[in-house]
Design a protein around this motif. Sequence first.
Motif, PDB file in Angstrom:
ATOM      1  N   GLU A 100       1.679   6.321  -7.032  1.00 52.19           N
ATOM      2  CA  GLU A 100       0.381   6.674  -7.761  1.00 52.19           C
ATOM      3  C   GLU A 100       0.157   8.181  -7.308  1.00 52.19           C
ATOM      4  N   GLN A 101       0.705   8.483  -6.120  1.00 56.05           N
ATOM      5  CA  GLN A 101       0.235  10.090  -5.540  1.00 56.05           C
ATOM      6  C   GLN A 101       1.488  10.506  -5.377  1.00 56.05           C
ATOM      7  N   HIS A 120       2.548  12.182  -0.282  1.00 52.83           N
ATOM      8  CA  HIS A 120       1.234  11.728   0.298  1.00 52.83           C
ATOM      9  C   HIS A 120       1.425  10.525   1.311  1.00 52.83           C
ATOM     10  N   ALA A 171       0.676  -1.172   0.005  1.00 52.89           N
ATOM     11  CA  ALA A 171      -0.013  -0.109   0.011  1.00 52.89           C
ATOM     12  C   ALA A 171       0.932   1.445   0.108  1.00 52.89           C
ATOM     13  N   ARG A 187      -5.675   4.202   5.630  1.00 55.56           N
ATOM     14  CA  ARG A 187      -6.893   4.242   4.977  1.00 55.56           C
ATOM     15  C   ARG A 187      -6.670   2.928   3.612  1.00 55.56           C
ATOM     16  N   GLU A 188      -5.710   2.998   3.000  1.00 58.35           N
ATOM     17  CA  GLU A 188      -5.280   2.240   1.982  1.00 58.35           C
ATOM     18  C   GLU A 188      -5.484   0.521   2.604  1.00 58.35           C
ATOM     19  N   VAL A 189      -4.965   0.172   3.792  1.00 55.46           N
ATOM     20  CA  VAL A 189      -4.963  -1.118   4.047  1.00 55.46           C
ATOM     21  C   VAL A 189      -6.326  -1.419   4.828  1.00 55.46           C
ATOM     22  N   SER A 218      -2.471   8.056   5.446  1.00 51.50           N
ATOM     23  CA  SER A 218      -2.958   7.485   4.158  1.00 51.50           C
ATOM     24  C   SER A 218      -2.832   5.997   3.863  1.00 51.50           C
ATOM     25  N   VAL A 219      -1.792   5.530   4.524  1.00 54.05           N
ATOM     26  CA  VAL A 219      -1.562   3.820   4.528  1.00 54.05           C
ATOM     27  C   VAL A 219      -2.799   3.176   5.345  1.00 54.05           C
ATOM     28  N   ARG A 257       2.105   2.041  -3.283  1.00 54.43           N
ATOM     29  CA  ARG A 257       1.250   2.520  -4.539  1.00 54.43           C
ATOM     30  C   ARG A 257       0.968   3.828  -4.020  1.00 54.43           C
ATOM     31  N   ILE A 258       0.807   4.202  -2.883  1.00 54.70           N
ATOM     32  CA  ILE A 258       0.701   5.577  -2.701  1.00 54.70           C
ATOM     33  C   ILE A 258       1.692   6.551  -3.259  1.00 54.70           C
TER      34      ILE A 258
END
Length: 177
Positions: A22-23, A27, A15, A35-37, A32-33, A18-19
Amino acid sequence: MSRPKSIDRALVLDAAERIVVEQGASHLTFESVSREVGVTKGGIQSCFGTKEGLVTAMLKRWGESYDEALGRLPNSPAPFQDAKDHVRLTAISHDLNARSAGLLAALMQSKEQLSFAREWYARHFEGFDLQSEQGRRARLAFFAAEGIFLLRYLGLADIAQADWDDFFKDVESHLTT
């Protein structure tokens, strides 16, 4: 009392990568991690301690992925095989390249992580015998592969796949002449 749910470190690292890819590195936060996981921010913090610890874990995993990918290349004993393998791996490993570029952007925030990158490069530079033509060619090929990698995967230049493939054919032919 129930046992606390264990955090899957690989899932968290996936995750986080990816952040970053992609971002962008700015970020990358525990929030943020999480939320992603789908786990708590505190759970991620308990696994990695700090954001720097998270990025360091990402760098270590990238190094392991790179070594594994090198191990899967068909290898023949040849002078400067490490440089040749690096060029070949950079040419074909788009997923690894995207992860690498994101990690490079993230590591510029810490002296420890910058040191990791410098040590990684130093290990690769050790094998260049700059007293020989072959060694100088291997160094040139290595630096050329790194240059086009940075241009493409940091988004500094649009390089079509056909141009990418042609570049690496040229570099590999430079190494074998």
